[in-house]
Design a protein around this motif. Structure first.
Motif, short mmCIF file in Angstrom:
data_model
loop_
_atom_site.label_atom_id
_atom_site.label_comp_id
_atom_site.label_asym_id
_atom_site.label_seq_id
_atom_site.Cartn_x
_atom_site.Cartn_y
_atom_site.Cartn_z
N VAL A 156 0.84 -1.20 0.00
CA VAL A 156 0.00 0.00 0.00
C VAL A 156 0.88 1.26 0.00
CG1 VAL A 156 -1.65 1.34 1.38
CG2 VAL A 156 -2.01 -1.11 1.03
N ALA A 157 1.94 1.25 0.79
CA ALA A 157 2.85 2.40 0.84
C ALA A 157 3.45 2.68 -0.53
CB ALA A 157 3.95 2.17 1.87
N SER A 158 3.81 1.63 -1.25
CA SER A 158 4.38 1.79 -2.58
C SER A 158 3.36 2.41 -3.54
CB SER A 158 4.85 0.44 -3.11
OG SER A 158 5.40 0.57 -4.39
N GLU A 159 2.11 1.98 -3.45
CA GLU A 159 1.06 2.54 -4.31
C GLU A 159 0.74 3.99 -3.92
OE1 GLU A 159 0.41 1.20 -7.02
OE2 GLU A 159 1.21 -0.79 -6.61
N ILE A 160 0.75 4.28 -2.62
CA ILE A 160 0.56 5.66 -2.18
C ILE A 160 1.64 6.55 -2.78
CG2 ILE A 160 0.72 7.20 -0.18
CD1 ILE A 160 -0.77 5.01 1.42
N ALA A 161 2.87 6.05 -2.77
CA ALA A 161 3.99 6.81 -3.35
C ALA A 161 3.76 7.07 -4.84
CB ALA A 161 5.30 6.06 -3.14
N ASP A 162 3.32 6.04 -5.56
CA ASP A 162 3.05 6.22 -6.99
C ASP A 162 1.98 7.28 -7.23
OD1 ASP A 162 4.92 4.33 -7.80
OD2 ASP A 162 3.44 2.71 -7.95
N VAL A 163 0.91 7.24 -6.45
CA VAL A 163 -0.17 8.22 -6.59
C VAL A 163 0.36 9.62 -6.31
CG1 VAL A 163 -2.37 9.01 -5.60
CG2 VAL A 163 -2.04 6.59 -6.14
N LEU A 164 1.12 9.76 -5.22
CA LEU A 164 1.67 11.07 -4.86
C LEU A 164 2.61 11.59 -5.94
CD1 LEU A 164 2.02 13.40 -2.84
CD2 LEU A 164 3.83 12.04 -1.76
N LEU A 165 3.45 10.73 -6.45
CA LEU A 165 4.41 11.17 -7.47
C LEU A 165 3.70 11.66 -8.74
CD1 LEU A 165 7.13 8.40 -7.05
CD2 LEU A 165 7.26 10.79 -6.31
N TYR A 166 2.70 10.92 -9.19
CA TYR A 166 1.97 11.38 -10.38
C TYR A 166 1.17 12.64 -10.09
CZ TYR A 166 3.19 7.56 -13.48
OH TYR A 166 3.87 6.68 -14.29
N LEU A 167 0.62 12.76 -8.90
CA LEU A 167 -0.12 13.98 -8.55
C LEU A 167 0.79 15.19 -8.54
CD1 LEU A 167 -2.83 15.19 -7.71
CD2 LEU A 167 -2.23 14.63 -5.35
N ILE A 168 1.97 15.03 -8.01
CA ILE A 168 2.93 16.15 -8.00
C ILE A 168 3.36 16.48 -9.42
CG2 ILE A 168 5.27 16.81 -7.32
CD1 ILE A 168 4.75 15.28 -4.69
N GLN A 169 3.60 15.47 -10.25
CA GLN A 169 3.98 15.74 -11.64
C GLN A 169 2.85 16.46 -12.38
OE1 GLN A 169 5.27 11.63 -12.56
NE2 GLN A 169 7.10 12.61 -13.38
N LEU A 170 1.62 16.04 -12.16
CA LEU A 170 0.48 16.69 -12.80
C LEU A 170 0.37 18.14 -12.33
CD1 LEU A 170 -2.03 16.63 -14.60
CD2 LEU A 170 -3.28 15.64 -12.66
N SER A 171 0.53 18.35 -11.03
CA SER A 171 0.49 19.72 -10.49
C SER A 171 1.55 20.59 -11.14
CB SER A 171 0.70 19.70 -8.98
OG SER A 171 -0.32 18.99 -8.33
N ALA B 176 3.02 20.11 -14.07
CA ALA B 176 2.73 20.30 -15.49
C ALA B 176 1.69 21.40 -15.71
CB ALA B 176 2.25 18.99 -16.11
N LEU B 177 0.78 21.55 -14.75
CA LEU B 177 -0.28 22.55 -14.88
C LEU B 177 0.01 23.85 -14.14
CD1 LEU B 177 -3.36 20.19 -14.55
CD2 LEU B 177 -2.50 21.30 -16.63
N GLY B 178 1.12 23.90 -13.42
CA GLY B 178 1.46 25.10 -12.66
C GLY B 178 0.53 25.32 -11.47
N VAL B 179 0.07 24.23 -10.87
CA VAL B 179 -0.84 24.30 -9.72
C VAL B 179 -0.05 23.99 -8.46
CG1 VAL B 179 -2.82 23.19 -8.61
CG2 VAL B 179 -2.85 23.65 -11.07
N ASP B 180 -0.18 24.83 -7.45
CA ASP B 180 0.41 24.56 -6.15
C ASP B 180 -0.55 23.63 -5.42
OD1 ASP B 180 1.08 24.56 -3.43
OD2 ASP B 180 1.62 26.68 -3.42
N PRO B 181 -0.19 22.36 -5.24
CA PRO B 181 -1.13 21.41 -4.65
C PRO B 181 -1.48 21.73 -3.20
CG PRO B 181 1.01 20.38 -4.91
CD PRO B 181 1.08 21.72 -5.58
#
Length: 120
Positions: free
Chosen positions: A68-83, A85-90
């Motif tokens: 679960v920790a590994s999947e949480i990390a994957d979700v967080l990493l993609y969310l940060i990359q998306l943020s 890419a869009l210039g959004v401060d998460p």
């Protein structure tokens, strides 16, 4: 504490950017692709919980917790990359959403129930 979190997310975003640049992956990291990858990873986050009872989901084995920790990390990493890419401060976006939710879900109406704000 907020500055530490913001600095940590900023540092992580810079590390991710460098990681992608070193591999020449920027061309693949469009907002659409990143959002798609985020959804795939979110689905993978659900998989270790599939078929568990509520109680079991709160008492994961160390191996399942690591998965679960590994999947949480994957979700967080993609969310940060998306943020990025869009210039959004998460952090700022989350704070704004929390303020909105505080208005939508006043304590006196929302305490102890799971109804949506328009049903309170």
């Amino acid at each position: 504490m907020q500055d530490i979190v913001t600095d940590s997310l900023r540092d992580l975003a810079q590390q991710l950017d460098a990681f992608a640049r070193e591999r020449d992956w920027q061309t693949f990291h469009s907002p659409k692709n990143l959002a798609s990858a985020l959804i795939v990873e979110a689905g993978e986050l659900l998989e270790p919980f599939q078929w568990l009872t509520e109680k079991q989901s709160r008492e994961l084995s160390p191996e399942r917790r690591d998965a679960v920790a590994s999947e949480i990390a994957d979700v967080l990493l993609y969310l940060i990359q998306l943020s990025s890419a869009l210039g959004v401060d998460p952090v700022a976006a989350a704070q704004a959403k929390l303020r909105l939710n505080a208005e939508r879900y006043p304590v006196d109406k929302a305490r102890g129930n799971a109804r949506k704000h328009d049903e309170l």
